[in-house]
Design a protein around this motif. Sequence first.
Motif, short mmCIF file in Angstrom:
data_model
loop_
_atom_site.label_atom_id
_atom_site.label_comp_id
_atom_site.label_asym_id
_atom_site.label_seq_id
_atom_site.Cartn_x
_atom_site.Cartn_y
_atom_site.Cartn_z
N ALA A 37 0.84 -1.21 0.00
CA ALA A 37 0.00 0.00 0.00
C ALA A 37 0.87 1.25 0.00
O ALA A 37 0.56 2.24 -0.69
CB ALA A 37 -0.93 -0.01 1.20
N GLY A 38 1.97 1.23 0.75
CA GLY A 38 2.92 2.34 0.73
C GLY A 38 3.53 2.53 -0.64
O GLY A 38 3.74 3.67 -1.09
N GLY A 46 2.59 10.39 -3.76
CA GLY A 46 2.43 10.82 -2.37
C GLY A 46 3.77 11.04 -1.70
O GLY A 46 4.78 10.42 -2.05
N GLY A 47 3.80 11.92 -0.73
CA GLY A 47 5.03 12.21 -0.01
C GLY A 47 5.41 11.10 0.96
O GLY A 47 4.66 10.15 1.19
N VAL A 48 6.57 11.25 1.54
CA VAL A 48 7.09 10.24 2.47
C VAL A 48 6.17 10.08 3.67
O VAL A 48 5.90 8.96 4.11
CB VAL A 48 8.52 10.60 2.92
CG1 VAL A 48 9.02 9.64 3.98
CG2 VAL A 48 9.46 10.62 1.73
N VAL A 49 5.66 11.18 4.19
CA VAL A 49 4.76 11.11 5.36
C VAL A 49 3.50 10.33 5.00
O VAL A 49 3.06 9.46 5.76
CB VAL A 49 4.42 12.53 5.87
CG1 VAL A 49 3.37 12.47 6.95
CG2 VAL A 49 5.67 13.22 6.36
N ALA A 50 2.92 10.62 3.83
CA ALA A 50 1.72 9.90 3.39
C ALA A 50 2.01 8.41 3.20
O ALA A 50 1.19 7.56 3.57
CB ALA A 50 1.19 10.51 2.10
N VAL A 54 0.10 5.56 5.38
CA VAL A 54 -0.69 4.50 4.73
C VAL A 54 -0.14 3.13 5.10
O VAL A 54 -0.91 2.21 5.40
CB VAL A 54 -0.71 4.71 3.19
CG1 VAL A 54 -1.26 3.48 2.48
CG2 VAL A 54 -1.54 5.94 2.85
N PHE A 55 1.17 2.98 5.10
CA PHE A 55 1.78 1.71 5.52
C PHE A 55 1.32 1.34 6.93
O PHE A 55 0.87 0.22 7.17
CB PHE A 55 3.31 1.80 5.48
CG PHE A 55 4.01 0.69 6.22
CD1 PHE A 55 4.05 -0.59 5.71
CD2 PHE A 55 4.62 0.93 7.45
CE1 PHE A 55 4.69 -1.62 6.40
CE2 PHE A 55 5.26 -0.08 8.14
CZ PHE A 55 5.29 -1.36 7.62
N ALA A 56 1.42 2.29 7.86
CA ALA A 56 1.04 2.02 9.25
C ALA A 56 -0.45 1.73 9.36
O ALA A 56 -0.86 0.79 10.06
CB ALA A 56 1.44 3.20 10.13
N ALA A 57 -1.28 2.53 8.69
CA ALA A 57 -2.73 2.35 8.80
C ALA A 57 -3.17 1.00 8.24
O ALA A 57 -3.97 0.28 8.87
CB ALA A 57 -3.44 3.49 8.07
N VAL A 58 -2.67 0.63 7.08
CA VAL A 58 -3.07 -0.64 6.47
C VAL A 58 -2.55 -1.81 7.31
O VAL A 58 -3.29 -2.77 7.58
CB VAL A 58 -2.55 -0.74 5.01
CG1 VAL A 58 -2.71 -2.14 4.45
CG2 VAL A 58 -3.29 0.27 4.14
#
Length: 142
Positions: A37-38, A46-50, A54-58
């Motif tokens: 997903a990241g 998308g930027g690094v923060v996004a 997304v990685f963490a959320a998924v």
Amino acid sequence: MEIDAWVWWLIGAVGLGIPLVLTAMPEFGMLSAGAVAGAVVAALGGGVVAQVLVFAAVSVALIAVVRPIAARNSRGRPGLATGIDALKGRQAVVVERVDGSGGRIKLAGEIWSARALDSDTAFEPGQQVDVVEIDGATAVVM
């Protein structure tokens, strides 16, 4: 030559997939899906923060939702009872009087030696009894 961020995310996903295969821990697969997903977010610009969010959320969502469902389904399956374990809890018919010292029953189509669980109890021929346990070649009934 500079490698794009989405490629690094895919390398991370593969890296997380390796311990999944070696240890059979599904959490690594969920983290690997988060890395994919990241990679998608990175490929879309998308930027690094996004990407990290997304990685963490998924990953967290998959672990929080899928893991309990998988655990519940694996516990819900009863094991297949075989041998003497398959005879425990079955009903039998008394063939010769059964008391605390012995007797005979017909259990699963075969004649078994049996004894009563309670030594003060006796069962007469024709009565149905429940098999509590198997002690050697003797069925303990009640």
